[in-house]
Design a protein around this motif. Structure first.
Motif, PDB file in Angstrom:
ATOM      1  N   VAL A  81       0.836  -1.206   0.000  1.00 23.92           N
ATOM      2  CA  VAL A  81       0.000   0.000   0.000  1.00 23.92           C
ATOM      3  C   VAL A  81       0.868   1.253   0.000  1.00 23.92           C
ATOM      4  O   VAL A  81       0.609   2.215  -0.735  1.00 23.92           O
ATOM      5  CB  VAL A  81      -0.951   0.005   1.216  1.00 23.92           C
ATOM      6  CG1 VAL A  81      -1.744   1.300   1.266  1.00 23.92           C
ATOM      7  CG2 VAL A  81      -1.899  -1.194   1.166  1.00 23.92           C
ATOM      8  N   SER A  82       1.930   1.248   0.791  1.00 21.83           N
ATOM      9  CA  SER A  82       2.805   2.421   0.903  1.00 21.83           C
ATOM     10  C   SER A  82       3.545   2.707  -0.396  1.00 21.83           C
ATOM     11  O   SER A  82       4.004   3.841  -0.611  1.00 21.83           O
ATOM     12  CB  SER A  82       3.826   2.218   2.034  1.00 21.83           C
ATOM     13  OG  SER A  82       3.171   2.068   3.279  1.00 21.83           O
ATOM     14  N   GLU A  88       0.980   8.816   1.387  1.00 22.29           N
ATOM     15  CA  GLU A  88       2.033   9.408   2.208  1.00 22.29           C
ATOM     16  C   GLU A  88       2.369   8.496   3.379  1.00 22.29           C
ATOM     17  O   GLU A  88       3.525   8.348   3.755  1.00 22.29           O
ATOM     18  CB  GLU A  88       1.586  10.783   2.723  1.00 22.29           C
ATOM     19  CG  GLU A  88       2.648  11.489   3.551  1.00 22.29           C
ATOM     20  CD  GLU A  88       2.262  12.913   3.907  1.00 22.29           C
ATOM     21  OE1 GLU A  88       2.731  13.408   4.956  1.00 22.29           O
ATOM     22  OE2 GLU A  88       1.498  13.532   3.147  1.00 22.29           O
ATOM     23  N   ASN A  89       1.350   7.876   3.954  1.00 27.02           N
ATOM     24  CA  ASN A  89       1.573   6.985   5.088  1.00 27.02           C
ATOM     25  C   ASN A  89       0.462   5.952   5.143  1.00 27.02           C
ATOM     26  O   ASN A  89      -0.692   6.260   4.845  1.00 27.02           O
ATOM     27  CB  ASN A  89       1.605   7.793   6.395  1.00 27.02           C
ATOM     28  CG  ASN A  89       1.933   6.941   7.592  1.00 27.02           C
ATOM     29  OD1 ASN A  89       1.038   6.449   8.259  1.00 27.02           O
ATOM     30  ND2 ASN A  89       3.214   6.742   7.854  1.00 27.02           N
ATOM     31  N   ALA A  90       0.811   4.709   5.499  1.00 26.07           N
ATOM     32  CA  ALA A  90      -0.191   3.645   5.589  1.00 26.07           C
ATOM     33  C   ALA A  90       0.108   2.731   6.772  1.00 26.07           C
ATOM     34  O   ALA A  90       1.270   2.477   7.093  1.00 26.07           O
ATOM     35  CB  ALA A  90      -0.215   2.815   4.298  1.00 26.07           C
ATOM     36  N   THR A  91      -0.955   2.256   7.409  1.00 23.70           N
ATOM     37  CA  THR A  91      -0.846   1.313   8.513  1.00 23.70           C
ATOM     38  C   THR A  91      -1.833   0.176   8.277  1.00 23.70           C
ATOM     39  O   THR A  91      -3.010   0.426   8.015  1.00 23.70           O
ATOM     40  CB  THR A  91      -1.166   1.980   9.862  1.00 23.70           C
ATOM     41  OG1 THR A  91      -0.294   3.102  10.049  1.00 23.70           O
ATOM     42  CG2 THR A  91      -0.983   1.003  11.003  1.00 23.70           C
ATOM     43  N   VAL A  92      -1.357  -1.058   8.345  1.00 25.23           N
ATOM     44  CA  VAL A  92      -2.200  -2.239   8.143  1.00 25.23           C
ATOM     45  C   VAL A  92      -2.077  -3.131   9.381  1.00 25.23           C
ATOM     46  O   VAL A  92      -0.969  -3.459   9.812  1.00 25.23           O
ATOM     47  CB  VAL A  92      -1.781  -3.034   6.888  1.00 25.23           C
ATOM     48  CG1 VAL A  92      -2.697  -4.242   6.692  1.00 25.23           C
ATOM     49  CG2 VAL A  92      -1.819  -2.145   5.646  1.00 25.23           C
ATOM     50  N   PHE A  93      -3.221  -3.526   9.958  1.00 29.89           N
ATOM     51  CA  PHE A  93      -3.183  -4.398  11.138  1.00 29.89           C
ATOM     52  C   PHE A  93      -4.443  -5.257  11.213  1.00 29.89           C
ATOM     53  O   PHE A  93      -5.447  -4.987  10.536  1.00 29.89           O
ATOM     54  CB  PHE A  93      -3.033  -3.578  12.416  1.00 29.89           C
ATOM     55  CG  PHE A  93      -4.194  -2.659  12.707  1.00 29.89           C
ATOM     56  CD1 PHE A  93      -5.235  -3.066  13.519  1.00 29.89           C
ATOM     57  CD2 PHE A  93      -4.234  -1.390  12.155  1.00 29.89           C
ATOM     58  CE1 PHE A  93      -6.305  -2.226  13.798  1.00 29.89           C
ATOM     59  CE2 PHE A  93      -5.301  -0.532  12.426  1.00 29.89           C
ATOM     60  CZ  PHE A  93      -6.342  -0.958  13.251  1.00 29.89           C
ATOM     61  N   LYS A 105      -3.133   7.758   4.735  1.00 25.98           N
ATOM     62  CA  LYS A 105      -3.068   9.200   4.553  1.00 25.98           C
ATOM     63  C   LYS A 105      -2.541   9.453   3.145  1.00 25.98           C
ATOM     64  O   LYS A 105      -1.417   9.061   2.822  1.00 25.98           O
ATOM     65  CB  LYS A 105      -2.142   9.845   5.587  1.00 25.98           C
ATOM     66  CG  LYS A 105      -2.052  11.362   5.425  1.00 25.98           C
ATOM     67  CD  LYS A 105      -1.088  11.985   6.424  1.00 25.98           C
ATOM     68  CE  LYS A 105      -1.006  13.498   6.213  1.00 25.98           C
ATOM     69  NZ  LYS A 105      -0.014  14.131   7.105  1.00 25.98           N
ATOM     70  N   GLN A 106      -3.373  10.072   2.311  1.00 23.43           N
ATOM     71  CA  GLN A 106      -2.967  10.325   0.936  1.00 23.43           C
ATOM     72  C   GLN A 106      -2.118  11.595   0.857  1.00 23.43           C
ATOM     73  O   GLN A 106      -2.196  12.475   1.710  1.00 23.43           O
ATOM     74  CB  GLN A 106      -4.196  10.462   0.043  1.00 23.43           C
ATOM     75  CG  GLN A 106      -5.052   9.204   0.003  1.00 23.43           C
ATOM     76  CD  GLN A 106      -6.152   9.309  -1.019  1.00 23.43           C
ATOM     77  OE1 GLN A 106      -5.897   9.381  -2.212  1.00 23.43           O
ATOM     78  NE2 GLN A 106      -7.393   9.317  -0.562  1.00 23.43           N
ATOM     79  N   ARG A 107      -1.306  11.666  -0.176  1.00 25.71           N
ATOM     80  CA  ARG A 107      -0.488  12.864  -0.391  1.00 25.71           C
ATOM     81  C   ARG A 107      -1.387  14.037  -0.782  1.00 25.71           C
ATOM     82  O   ARG A 107      -2.389  13.851  -1.465  1.00 25.71           O
ATOM     83  CB  ARG A 107       0.568  12.616  -1.468  1.00 25.71           C
ATOM     84  CG  ARG A 107       1.612  11.585  -1.054  1.00 25.71           C
ATOM     85  CD  ARG A 107       2.805  11.571  -1.990  1.00 25.71           C
ATOM     86  NE  ARG A 107       3.772  10.568  -1.554  1.00 25.71           N
ATOM     87  CZ  ARG A 107       4.676  10.761  -0.593  1.00 25.71           C
ATOM     88  NH1 ARG A 107       4.745  11.940  -0.003  1.00 25.71           N
ATOM     89  NH2 ARG A 107       5.511   9.806  -0.241  1.00 25.71           N
ATOM     90  N   HIS A 125       6.590  18.188   0.004  1.00 26.56           N
ATOM     91  CA  HIS A 125       7.943  17.647   0.110  1.00 26.56           C
ATOM     92  C   HIS A 125       8.638  17.589  -1.253  1.00 26.56           C
ATOM     93  O   HIS A 125       9.779  17.155  -1.346  1.00 26.56           O
ATOM     94  CB  HIS A 125       7.902  16.248   0.717  1.00 26.56           C
ATOM     95  CG  HIS A 125       7.209  16.177   2.045  1.00 26.56           C
ATOM     96  ND1 HIS A 125       7.690  16.799   3.177  1.00 26.56           N
ATOM     97  CD2 HIS A 125       6.047  15.574   2.419  1.00 26.56           C
ATOM     98  CE1 HIS A 125       6.870  16.577   4.192  1.00 26.56           C
ATOM     99  NE2 HIS A 125       5.867  15.846   3.760  1.00 26.56           N
ATOM    100  N   GLY A 126       7.928  17.999  -2.299  1.00 24.83           N
ATOM    101  CA  GLY A 126       8.483  17.927  -3.646  1.00 24.83           C
ATOM    102  C   GLY A 126       8.339  16.561  -4.287  1.00 24.83           C
ATOM    103  O   GLY A 126       8.898  16.320  -5.367  1.00 24.83           O
ATOM    104  N   VAL A 127       7.591  15.671  -3.666  1.00 26.22           N
ATOM    105  CA  VAL A 127       7.375  14.331  -4.223  1.00 26.22           C
ATOM    106  C   VAL A 127       6.401  14.422  -5.391  1.00 26.22           C
ATOM    107  O   VAL A 127       5.359  15.089  -5.315  1.00 26.22           O
ATOM    108  CB  VAL A 127       6.814  13.384  -3.144  1.00 26.22           C
ATOM    109  CG1 VAL A 127       6.498  12.014  -3.748  1.00 26.22           C
ATOM    110  CG2 VAL A 127       7.812  13.237  -2.003  1.00 26.22           C
ATOM    111  N   GLU A 128       6.743  13.750  -6.484  1.00 27.08           N
ATOM    112  CA  GLU A 128       5.874  13.762  -7.658  1.00 27.08           C
ATOM    113  C   GLU A 128       4.677  12.829  -7.454  1.00 27.08           C
ATOM    114  O   GLU A 128       4.826  11.710  -6.966  1.00 27.08           O
ATOM    115  CB  GLU A 128       6.658  13.338  -8.906  1.00 27.08           C
ATOM    116  CG  GLU A 128       7.761  14.313  -9.290  1.00 27.08           C
ATOM    117  CD  GLU A 128       8.431  13.929 -10.601  1.00 27.08           C
ATOM    118  OE1 GLU A 128       7.901  13.054 -11.322  1.00 27.08           O
ATOM    119  OE2 GLU A 128       9.496  14.514 -10.903  1.00 27.08           O
TER     120      GLU A 128
END
Length: 246
Positions: A81-82, A88-93, A105-107, A125-128
């Motif tokens: 997923v990440s 931007e951030n993912a947690t799976v549990f 959390k999407q960019r 952050h300048g991430v494409e």
């Protein structure tokens, strides 16, 4: 003898506890994964849909639903997923009841770079971020920038613009021309704002707001073709002629 009986009882109890723990763990691990629950962090971005995230929750070429809990690799799923450029951030549990939960959390895009073969968004952050068929972000269209240093400077400029509610909505396009001046396209008219470089950006916006406060009220802003903020303590304007030319 009494001590021996106590010792034997203790060993039997410990063995029983180990057996019970192993039995419970085995039984719990055999439980099947229920349909995953996917939740997105607050925000207006909709680049990803629940069905698109489902396609990332794949292990051994199979969707994780109905697979035993014991075989599910949560780290692998989280990595899958990440890896999405929209995440931007993912947690799976896993919950005790066998529900696979995914928090994402999407960019958040701050600009859309349009002078490349493949337009793309950038975040703070300048991430494409690739364009998406699911969502079109309302951010300034940017041309004339491309390398890392230019993107860094652009992020600073957009951060300053976004700090003011009016200008955050007013500035819809940013072009960096051959003279390295930023030129803004705006929502309220066809005139251009020649902003210049990043130096004294806050002061320039303050001058521009004062100019807006007067000319938007009396309607005189429509007479101008360009509004130049490059000069110290001045707002230099170029008027439209009657036929629309300078």
């Amino acid at each position: 003898m009494k001590r021996l009986l106590v010792y034997i009882a203790f060993v039997v109890l410990v063995g029983f506890l180990f057996f019970l723990y192993g039995f419970t763990g085995k039984r719990n691990g055999a439980k099947k994964i229920k349909r995953p629950v996917i939740e997105f962090a607050g925000g207006s971005n909709n680049f990803l849909t629940h069905s698109s995230v489902d396609k990332m929750l794949i292990q051994n070429s199979k969707f994780v639903e109905n697979q035993p809990k014991s075989v599910v690799d949560l780290h692998l799923l989280e990595t899958n997923v990440s890896a999405s450029p929209y995440v931007e951030n993912a947690t799976v549990f896993l919950t005790i009841n066998g529900v696979l939960k995914t928090f994402i959390k999407q960019r958040t895009p701050i600009a859309r770079i349009v002078d490349k073969e493949e337009p793309y968004y950038i975040d703070k952050h300048g991430v494409e971020i690739p364009l998406s068929i699911n969502h079109s972000a309302r951010v300034p269209l940017v041309s004339g920038v491309g390398n890392v240093e230019e993107i860094k400077e652009l992020i600073q400029l957009i951060t300053i613009i976004s700090s003011d509610d009016f200008f955050a909505k007013e500035v819809v396009a940013i072009d960096k021309n051959a003279q390295n001046d930023y030129v803004f396209g705006v929502r309220t008219g066809s005139y251009k704002i020649v902003f210049g470089g990043l130096a004294n950006a806050q002061l320039k916006l303050k001058k521009l707001k004062a100019f807006y406060n007067k000319t938007l009220v009396d309607g005189s802003i429509r007479k101008y073709k360009s509004i130049n903020l490059k000069y110290h303590n001045q707002v230099v304007c170029t008027k439209q002629s009657q036929d629309g030319e300078q």
